[in-house]
Design a protein around this motif. Structure first.
Motif, mmCIF file in Angstrom:
data_model
loop_
_atom_site.group_PDB
_atom_site.id
_atom_site.type_symbol
_atom_site.label_atom_id
_atom_site.label_comp_id
_atom_site.label_asym_id
_atom_site.label_seq_id
_atom_site.Cartn_x
_atom_site.Cartn_y
_atom_site.Cartn_z
ATOM 1 N N ASP A 159 0.825 -1.211 0.000
ATOM 2 C CA ASP A 159 0.000 0.000 0.000
ATOM 3 C C ASP A 159 0.857 1.258 0.000
ATOM 4 O OD1 ASP A 159 -2.400 -1.282 -0.109
ATOM 5 O OD2 ASP A 159 -2.885 -1.090 2.017
ATOM 6 N N TRP A 177 -12.649 8.183 2.972
ATOM 7 C CA TRP A 177 -12.475 7.020 3.838
ATOM 8 C C TRP A 177 -13.748 6.177 3.894
ATOM 9 C CZ3 TRP A 177 -9.851 8.108 9.209
ATOM 10 C CH2 TRP A 177 -9.227 6.938 9.670
ATOM 11 N N TRP A 196 -14.802 2.478 5.638
ATOM 12 C CA TRP A 196 -14.335 1.389 6.503
ATOM 13 C C TRP A 196 -15.575 0.659 7.035
ATOM 14 C CZ3 TRP A 196 -9.528 2.206 10.102
ATOM 15 C CH2 TRP A 196 -9.038 0.950 10.495
ATOM 16 N N THR A 216 -6.125 4.913 -5.000
ATOM 17 C CA THR A 216 -6.987 4.398 -3.933
ATOM 18 C C THR A 216 -6.357 3.151 -3.330
ATOM 19 O OG1 THR A 216 -8.996 5.284 -4.939
ATOM 20 C CG2 THR A 216 -9.267 3.478 -3.368
ATOM 21 N N ASN A 227 -6.922 0.052 -1.124
ATOM 22 C CA ASN A 227 -8.072 -0.765 -0.746
ATOM 23 C C ASN A 227 -7.613 -2.091 -0.171
ATOM 24 O OD1 ASN A 227 -9.998 -3.139 -2.077
ATOM 25 N ND2 ASN A 227 -11.108 -1.493 -1.063
ATOM 26 N N ASP A 228 -8.297 -2.541 0.872
ATOM 27 C CA ASP A 228 -7.946 -3.820 1.500
ATOM 28 C C ASP A 228 -9.226 -4.531 1.906
ATOM 29 O OD1 ASP A 228 -6.741 -5.941 2.803
ATOM 30 O OD2 ASP A 228 -5.477 -4.699 4.094
ATOM 31 N N HIS A 229 -9.356 -5.793 1.518
ATOM 32 C CA HIS A 229 -10.513 -6.583 1.933
ATOM 33 C C HIS A 229 -10.080 -7.830 2.716
ATOM 34 C CE1 HIS A 229 -9.917 -9.680 -1.217
ATOM 35 N NE2 HIS A 229 -9.398 -8.666 -1.882
ATOM 36 N N SER A 276 -11.025 1.352 2.493
ATOM 37 C CA SER A 276 -10.617 2.085 1.294
ATOM 38 C C SER A 276 -10.326 3.538 1.655
ATOM 39 C CB SER A 276 -11.715 2.021 0.231
ATOM 40 O OG SER A 276 -11.340 2.726 -0.926
ATOM 41 N N THR A 280 -8.256 7.182 -0.252
ATOM 42 C CA THR A 280 -7.636 7.698 -1.482
ATOM 43 C C THR A 280 -6.632 8.803 -1.190
ATOM 44 O OG1 THR A 280 -9.613 7.156 -2.770
ATOM 45 C CG2 THR A 280 -8.074 8.720 -3.743
#
Length: 247
Positions: free
Chosen positions: A9, A135, A137, A183, A185-187, A236, A238
């Motif tokens: 990231d 943001w 979350w 952006t 992003n993490d899932h 997420s 940016t």
């Protein structure tokens, strides 16, 4: 922290800034708020021994880490200073970059005027910051998440730097050429991801400053760990690089 700053990231964030700077051989580039020197090292490789990288940071600990990281580059130096008082001669740098610094400044016009001072005519400026209104979350307890995010807002001055900076830069005498986003992003709540870093930092900051109850901090962190274990995690945010040129 060092693991995350070398993770995917933050590499994306650093690459956004690096590409926006567009470093070329033999250039002199100023890294404002150079921190642990990761970006300074990458810029040093790009400009080569005919160039010069000047890192400025008010933290002695950060400068010490940066000096060690960039020890192989004789053309890199680190100086004590701030965005308001850059220890650099007027009109002496080709380009300047600042990553995740301007959100902590309470006088953006003053900082912009100072960096414009040290740029040569036609010099390039890149200011890269997160717009925290981007943001997202996921949570099943939104009021608690709102309390955690509000507590984090307490540690910086301005959450909307990319949106409010362009007219300030124009007033300082530079032309805004572009604004580029990335952006993050993490899932999955990756060990080296920005979300993992934020989870740790926000929990610690809220507790140490008594901004959120200990019980809420624990419940918030446990919920996010549980969501990740169940495959329901989502984060997420940016970052924007504002690119300008001195008139």
């Amino acid at each position: 922290m060092d693991l995350v700053y070398q993770g995917s990231d933050i590499i994306q964030r650093r690459r956004l800034s690096f590409d926006a700077v567009l470093p070329k051989p033999a250039e002199t580039i100023l890294d404002i708020g150079s921190g642990n020197g990761l970006l300074s090292a990458e810029l040093a490789r790009a400009v080569g021994p005919g160039g010069c990288i000047i890192g400025v940071d008010p933290s002695q600990d950060m400068r010490k880490a940066a000096i060690a990281r960039c020890a192989e580059f004789d053309w890199v130096e680190f100086r004590d200073g701030s965005a308001y008082d850059l220890p650099v001669e007027t009109g002496s740098v080709d380009k300047a970059v600042s990553v995740q610094v301007f959100e902590y400044l309470d006088d953006l016009p003053r900082a912009c005027q100072e960096v414009v001072r040290v740029l040569r005519p036609g010099g390039r400026l890149v200011v890269s910051d997160i717009h925290f209104d981007s943001w997202v979350w996921h949570t099943e307890d939104q009021p608690r998440m709102d309390r955690m995010i509000a507590s984090w807002d307490d540690h910086f001055v301005e959450r909307r730097v990319p949106a409010i900076l362009p007219p300030i830069l124009r007033e300082a005498g530079v032309e805004v050429e572009d604004i580029r986003p990335v952006t993050l992003n993490d899932h999955e709540l990756r060990p080296d991801g920005l979300a993992r870093m934020m989870l740790t930092l926000m929990d610690s900051y809220a507790r140490q400053n008594n901004l959120v109850s200990e019980a809420d901090c624990t419940a918030w962190r446990e919920e996010q760990e549980a969501l990740a274990a169940e495959g329901r995690f989502f984060f997420s945010l940016t970052q924007f690089a504002v690119i300008a040129r001195k008139s």
